[in-house]
Write an enzyme that holds these catalytic residues in place. Structure first.
Site, PDB file in Angstrom:
ATOM      1  N   SER A  39      42.925 -36.724   4.941  1.00  0.00           N
ATOM      2  CA  SER A  39      42.184 -36.762   3.850  1.00  0.00           C
ATOM      3  C   SER A  39      41.104 -35.386   3.960  1.00  0.00           C
ATOM      4  O   SER A  39      40.902 -34.988   5.077  1.00  0.00           O
ATOM      5  CB  SER A  39      41.144 -37.823   3.844  1.00  0.00           C
ATOM      6  OG  SER A  39      41.861 -39.040   3.816  1.00  0.00           O
ATOM      7  N   ASP A  73      40.994 -46.151   1.570  1.00  0.00           N
ATOM      8  CA  ASP A  73      41.865 -45.259   2.074  1.00  0.00           C
ATOM      9  C   ASP A  73      43.569 -45.666   2.639  1.00  0.00           C
ATOM     10  O   ASP A  73      44.066 -44.893   3.143  1.00  0.00           O
ATOM     11  CB  ASP A  73      40.973 -44.717   3.080  1.00  0.00           C
ATOM     12  CG  ASP A  73      41.553 -43.450   3.472  1.00  0.00           C
ATOM     13  OD1 ASP A  73      42.120 -42.608   2.613  1.00  0.00           O
ATOM     14  OD2 ASP A  73      41.565 -42.897   4.848  1.00  0.00           O
ATOM     15  N   GLN A 112      40.731 -39.053  -4.339  1.00  0.00           N
ATOM     16  CA  GLN A 112      40.769 -38.425  -3.032  1.00  0.00           C
ATOM     17  C   GLN A 112      41.740 -37.352  -3.225  1.00  0.00           C
ATOM     18  O   GLN A 112      42.772 -37.424  -3.796  1.00  0.00           O
ATOM     19  CB  GLN A 112      41.257 -39.429  -1.875  1.00  0.00           C
ATOM     20  CG  GLN A 112      41.332 -38.876  -0.536  1.00  0.00           C
ATOM     21  CD  GLN A 112      42.067 -39.942   0.377  1.00  0.00           C
ATOM     22  OE1 GLN A 112      43.118 -39.848   0.640  1.00  0.00           O
ATOM     23  NE2 GLN A 112      41.000 -40.633   0.953  1.00  0.00           N
TER      24      GLN A 112
END
Length: 306
Positions: A243, A221, A293
């Site tokens: 996110s 991430d 993502q």
């Protein structure tokens, strides 16, 4: 059974600081607020930490010969870094080859995150293929991200920019990052929505496959949504980035404390959200992990270029 607190693994500060969980009950684990990290430019607990911790919790409930092959997450609410996070694991299925787990993270009884993770035993099949790893300079030829930020400090820069860089340099995430194009990576220059950055965890980690997967969840991430911001003119800055969902597919064994090339691209951005896709490559060209993502990406225009 994986134990992130055992043996030589204690030498790895990333694991101790960000991925250590306390077992509360058979299927319930707790992350202390002492170990929760809110990035300097963020508002909530780092999403990669929640992904990694949820995978730690799930991995503690599966047999030794089952390793994660995929996970799919939704971020429901921003995590409060001042409150503990409880991870509730539902042992959905245990099979000979595949096992499934549902994980729910809560704070003060309110769900903030969900994950579905699937595990499997090792098997061999002659049918196999993969893409070719991009040809880019190796990590030994590149400057560390922190060194690049230090090189940007000068007496003439505005106080707010200096303060931000100093705060970023103070962050101890125990992950080395060496971007192929640091000027674009750090938004000093405008570029296409694609980036390459070498990454590795710092410290000894042993050989536990599950542990390396959990650390990769944390690392995954660190560079995703930033790719979506690279095409923006320099007088645009992010006003809100977070996110929404996060998926990972584990293809081949790897060691998270060895250099891997993180190839990231953002095929679409607009209407306040962006999609980013990533691949983690081992130095020998093996594709280790694929990542996807979607996140909220909102920007505002400033009067002058930063």
């Amino acid at each position: 059974m994986m134990s992130v607190e055992s043996g030589a693994n204690l030498a790895n500060e990333l694991i101790r600081s960000f991925l250590t969980l306390e077992k509360i009950d058979v299927n319930i684990f707790r992350a202390s607020p002492v170990n929760l990290w809110k990035p300097t430019a963020g508002r909530f607990v780092f999403g990669g930490q929640v992904v990694g911790q949820a995978l730690v919790a799930a991995s503690k409930t599966v047999s030794e010969d089952h390793h994660a092959h995929s996970l799919h997450c939704y971020f429901l609410r921003g995590g409060n870094p001042n409150q503990p996070i409880l991870y509730h694991v539902d042992r959905t299925r245990d099979g000979n080859t595949y096992s499934s787990r549902n994980i729910k993270a809560t704070q003060e009884g309110v769900p903030i995150f969900t994950m579905q993770a699937s595990y499997k035993t090792e098997e061999v099949d002659e049918l196999q293929h993969q893409f070719t790893m991009p040809s880019v300079p190796g990590p030994d030829e590149l400057k560390d991200s922190a060194d690049f930020l230090r090189s940007q400090l000068n007496e003439d820069m505005p106080d707010n920019q200096r303060s931000l860089i100093l705060k970023l340099l103070e962050e101890k995430i125990h992950v080395e990052k060496r971007p192929v194009n640091p000027e674009v990576y750090h938004h000093k220059e405008q570029g296409e929505p694609k980036r390459y950055v070498w990454v590795r965890a710092i410290g000894e980690m042993g050989s536990d496959v599950k542990l390396h997967q959990c650390v990769a969840g944390f690392i995954s991430d660190l560079a995703l949504l930033g790719a979506a911001l690279q095409p923006a003119p320099r007088n645009y800055r992010p006003s809100y980035v977070t996110s929404l969902d996060h998926s990972m597919w584990f293809h081949n064994p790897f060691k998270a404390n060895e250099w891997m090339l993180y190839e990231v691209e953002s095929p679409q951005c607009g209407a306040g959200k962006a999609l980013s896709l990533g691949r983690l490559w081992k130095q020998d060209g093996t594709l280790a992990v694929s990542v996807a993502q979607e996140g909220v990406v909102r920007t505002i225009q400033t009067e002058s270029k930063l």
